[in-house]
Design a protein around this motif. Structure first.
Motif, PDB file in Angstrom:
ATOM      1  N   GLU A   1      -9.228   6.647   7.864  1.00 53.42           N
ATOM      2  CA  GLU A   1      -9.524   6.481   9.177  1.00 53.42           C
ATOM      3  C   GLU A   1      -8.840   7.497  10.050  1.00 53.42           C
ATOM      4  N   SER A   2      -7.941   8.344   9.468  1.00 53.99           N
ATOM      5  CA  SER A   2      -7.153   9.513  10.170  1.00 53.99           C
ATOM      6  C   SER A   2      -7.606  10.802  10.000  1.00 53.99           C
ATOM      7  N   HIS A   3      -8.580  10.690   9.362  1.00 55.55           N
ATOM      8  CA  HIS A   3      -9.752  12.011   8.943  1.00 55.55           C
ATOM      9  C   HIS A   3      -8.791  12.967   8.211  1.00 55.55           C
ATOM     10  N   HIS A   4      -7.688  12.639   7.374  1.00 59.78           N
ATOM     11  CA  HIS A   4      -7.098  13.375   6.357  1.00 59.78           C
ATOM     12  C   HIS A   4      -7.600  13.022   4.781  1.00 59.78           C
ATOM     13  N   TYR A   5      -8.941  12.606   4.780  1.00 66.64           N
ATOM     14  CA  TYR A   5      -9.380  12.283   3.603  1.00 66.64           C
ATOM     15  C   TYR A   5     -10.176  13.426   2.566  1.00 66.64           C
ATOM     16  N   SER A   6      -9.263  13.882   1.813  1.00 66.95           N
ATOM     17  CA  SER A   6      -9.508  15.010   1.115  1.00 66.95           C
ATOM     18  C   SER A   6      -9.029  14.940  -0.404  1.00 66.95           C
ATOM     19  N   VAL A   7      -9.337  15.719  -1.312  1.00 68.07           N
ATOM     20  CA  VAL A   7      -8.923  15.514  -2.687  1.00 68.07           C
ATOM     21  C   VAL A   7      -7.784  15.557  -2.743  1.00 68.07           C
ATOM     22  N   PRO A   8      -6.880  16.518  -2.426  1.00 66.16           N
ATOM     23  CA  PRO A   8      -5.449  16.556  -2.603  1.00 66.16           C
ATOM     24  C   PRO A   8      -4.710  15.442  -2.112  1.00 66.16           C
ATOM     25  N   VAL A   9      -4.993  14.924  -0.922  1.00 66.04           N
ATOM     26  CA  VAL A   9      -4.396  13.661  -0.451  1.00 66.04           C
ATOM     27  C   VAL A   9      -4.722  12.368  -1.227  1.00 66.04           C
ATOM     28  N   LEU A  10      -6.055  12.293  -1.710  1.00 67.76           N
ATOM     29  CA  LEU A  10      -6.241  11.283  -2.570  1.00 67.76           C
ATOM     30  C   LEU A  10      -5.343  11.387  -4.013  1.00 67.76           C
ATOM     31  N   TRP A  11      -5.190  12.613  -4.329  1.00 69.13           N
ATOM     32  CA  TRP A  11      -4.507  12.807  -5.535  1.00 69.13           C
ATOM     33  C   TRP A  11      -2.937  12.212  -5.416  1.00 69.13           C
ATOM     34  N   CYS A  12      -2.310  12.657  -4.212  1.00 69.23           N
ATOM     35  CA  CYS A  12      -1.259  12.212  -3.814  1.00 69.23           C
ATOM     36  C   CYS A  12      -1.092  10.584  -4.008  1.00 69.23           C
ATOM     37  N   CYS A  13      -2.131   9.897  -3.341  1.00 70.36           N
ATOM     38  CA  CYS A  13      -2.175   8.464  -3.287  1.00 70.36           C
ATOM     39  C   CYS A  13      -2.026   8.124  -4.827  1.00 70.36           C
ATOM     40  N   VAL A  14      -2.701   8.738  -5.804  1.00 66.32           N
ATOM     41  CA  VAL A  14      -2.690   8.257  -7.116  1.00 66.32           C
ATOM     42  C   VAL A  14      -1.368   8.463  -7.797  1.00 66.32           C
ATOM     43  N   VAL A  15      -0.635   9.472  -7.551  1.00 67.35           N
ATOM     44  CA  VAL A  15       0.530  10.040  -7.972  1.00 67.35           C
ATOM     45  C   VAL A  15       1.681   9.068  -7.282  1.00 67.35           C
ATOM     46  N   ILE A  16       1.365   8.578  -6.203  1.00 68.12           N
ATOM     47  CA  ILE A  16       2.558   7.618  -5.531  1.00 68.12           C
ATOM     48  C   ILE A  16       2.540   6.262  -6.086  1.00 68.12           C
ATOM     49  N   VAL A  17       1.491   5.782  -6.366  1.00 69.61           N
ATOM     50  CA  VAL A  17       1.149   4.516  -7.158  1.00 69.61           C
ATOM     51  C   VAL A  17       1.869   4.369  -8.557  1.00 69.61           C
ATOM     52  N   PHE A  18       1.518   5.685  -9.082  1.00 70.03           N
ATOM     53  CA  PHE A  18       1.960   5.652 -10.541  1.00 70.03           C
ATOM     54  C   PHE A  18       3.437   5.925 -10.351  1.00 70.03           C
ATOM     55  N   VAL A  19       3.956   6.581  -9.794  1.00 67.16           N
ATOM     56  CA  VAL A  19       5.426   6.931  -9.717  1.00 67.16           C
ATOM     57  C   VAL A  19       6.231   5.699  -9.449  1.00 67.16           C
ATOM     58  N   LEU A  20       5.733   4.977  -8.365  1.00 74.12           N
ATOM     59  CA  LEU A  20       6.106   3.545  -7.800  1.00 74.12           C
ATOM     60  C   LEU A  20       6.231   2.616  -9.128  1.00 74.12           C
ATOM     61  N   ARG A  21       5.116   2.545  -9.668  1.00 75.92           N
ATOM     62  CA  ARG A  21       5.046   1.528 -10.709  1.00 75.92           C
ATOM     63  C   ARG A  21       5.906   1.762 -11.960  1.00 75.92           C
ATOM     64  N   ILE A  22       6.025   2.821 -12.291  1.00 73.53           N
ATOM     65  CA  ILE A  22       6.813   3.365 -13.299  1.00 73.53           C
ATOM     66  C   ILE A  22       8.386   3.134 -12.965  1.00 73.53           C
ATOM     67  N   VAL A  23       8.690   3.378 -11.853  1.00 72.13           N
ATOM     68  CA  VAL A  23      10.122   3.181 -11.200  1.00 72.13           C
ATOM     69  C   VAL A  23       9.998   1.500 -11.277  1.00 72.13           C
ATOM     70  N   ALA A  24       9.234   0.784 -10.782  1.00 65.50           N
ATOM     71  CA  ALA A  24       9.584  -0.594 -11.176  1.00 65.50           C
ATOM     72  C   ALA A  24       9.570  -1.310 -12.575  1.00 65.50           C
ATOM     73  N   VAL A  25       8.774  -0.507 -13.410  1.00 67.55           N
ATOM     74  CA  VAL A  25       9.141  -0.875 -14.792  1.00 67.55           C
ATOM     75  C   VAL A  25      10.518  -0.503 -15.253  1.00 67.55           C
ATOM     76  N   ILE A  26      10.651   0.792 -14.947  1.00 65.45           N
ATOM     77  CA  ILE A  26      12.122   1.190 -15.564  1.00 65.45           C
ATOM     78  C   ILE A  26      13.173   0.495 -15.071  1.00 65.45           C
ATOM     79  N   LEU A  27      13.252   0.118 -13.459  1.00 64.42           N
ATOM     80  CA  LEU A  27      14.309  -0.585 -13.024  1.00 64.42           C
ATOM     81  C   LEU A  27      14.200  -2.002 -13.326  1.00 64.42           C
TER      82      LEU A  27
END
Lengths: 212, 212, 212
Positions: free
Chosen positions: C172-198
């Motif tokens: 929606e904010s016109h920041h739709y690019s490959v690096p941004v999308l990969w950041c989304c993937v990484v954020i979800v992954f890290v959050l989920r791993i943190v949830a598992v570990i903690l």
């Protein structure tokens, strides 16, 4: 529909398949001690579920299972039969399993034919054929909370997979004719009956300590 | 939408129906000791499930239940209410059942109206109306692994079936007007309330030796 | 597909996600003592279920999960792996959970991207992304009759909801690019791993007398 040149014969086959699967659903409902309405609803889901899933996947809306009152009428009849006649039906369990094998054979072939006629590719047509055949029983078992028979019963999905694959091979190799399609139905039926008689089972995992 | 001439009134009715079903789902989640997120997810499935199934069957994609944030917001609210207020809500179980009857009445009529407005035939419109009304509760029960209430509860699907059928009869006989549709809603609601009060049950199968 | 400029890389990611979810389904099947065919079928439903639900909701028929034989082949492979190697796979449960977190991250982002590319609105795209990520596991659990992990496991749907929301916000904010999308993937992954570990859990309802 290539399966039969006579539309009325095709309809009879559809109705027989739906009736058989609906009857199996109704009997499960009786065993779970549902009331008469629950038995009828479960019969309907079992009889129509596979076809509804098929139609959703190939994009035919509304699915024929929710638009043809004759199919619903057959489910109603099967549900009432299961409810009223259940001691008799249980006694003829052998007959029910034979009919179920016939339903499996008819539905996997008819499902793949329908998918091909909607222009689906080979993979989709095979998958959709199998799902047409096993989908109703899958819904029935999920709804009453038992592990689906297709996951644990002696070779059940495999004959359907073979039948759907044969239909697609016949289509791709230009041997797509009524006698060939009937051969597919017969092959699935015979295979399934053999599996029932011999009580064939696929291998189970080796026992380890990791029970649930 | 013929049901109400005022679009905003229609929206309020939709939101009320979704809220009530979501609340029932949330309460089941609390009883199953889910955490707050599980309760909210289950509330959402219960509130939106019937409408999503309806839209898939009539070919409206994306279903309104996944595209209108207001409906989702209502489910979120209902889930939180169920989580926070559950002792209070349990105490007002009577009120919840009355609201549930209202949701049933609104949804079966609204579901059939929507199906008719998408050009579906009579059979489909009746079936889709009933599924709109009972689908959410069905999903809720299947997901938490209990035999669906629609299969075992005192007359639940029958008032919905009657309501949807009346809508279709009104449509076919050119008596399709706002007052008539509201009559259908009231008839379903009253029937359902009577069934609850009298604890009416459909007949169960005769006992035999074939317990599961 | 914006997620990757290379189509073949995209395919690899899809296949990895499907494989991981299929493996988790196969392991559940082994634990439920299904035979080898049941394990494979359950692996297929777990691996492909989320994508099939996504495609049904956005109106893409046939769903890619039933039309691409490579995805099915991967499920077959995962099912066989789970069946043959289950003692080894159980021992590497840690690895499986890390892969599962990767699957969750890839699927919620890829699901929202696909919905946006089909012209869906923001709400639908978020919902569809989350469902792509959690749908396969939901089907797996419903079919074997256990309360779905997404309803009871430590923060599972929340990282997916965040990831899908970030994708839509970027769009929606016109920041739709490959690096941004990969950041989304990484954020979800890290959050989920943190949830598992903690072993983070959402709050559960206060105890009252109303146990089921």
């Amino acid at each position: 529909m290539v399966l039969t040149q006579s539309h009325s014969l095709q309809l009879v086959l559809d109705l027989v398949g739906v009736f058989v699967f609906a009857l199996s659903g109704g009997l499960v409902g009786v065993r779970k001690r549902l009331d008469v309405l629950g038995v009828i609803v479960l019969a309907g889901m079992s009889g129509l579920g596979g076809g509804v899933l098929r139609d959703l996947l190939i994009g035919q809306t509304p699915p024929v299972g929710v638009s043809d009152w004759r199919l619903m009428g057959v489910c109603l009849l099967a549900g009432i039969c299961a409810f009223v006649l259940h001691p008799e039906v249980s006694r003829i369990a052998r007959l029910v399993r034979i009919l179920d094998a016939a339903g499996l054979a008819l539905f996997c072939v008819a499902g793949s034919i329908k998918a091909l006629s909607y222009g689906m590719g080979a993979t989709t047509s095979i998958f959709v054929g199998v799902l047409t055949a096993v989908g109703g029983g899958l819904m029935r078992d999920v709804i009453v909370g038992q592990v689906p028979e297709v996951l644990r019963r002696e070779l059940y999905a495999v004959p359907a997979l073979l039948g759907s694959s044969l239909v697609v091979v016949a289509h791709e190799s230009h041997h797509y004719s009524v006698p060939v399609l009937w051969c597919c139905v017969v092959i699935v039926f015979v295979l399934r009956i053999v599996a029932v008689i011999l009580d064939l089972n696929a291998p189970q995992p080796l026992r380890t300590g990791d029970r649930p």
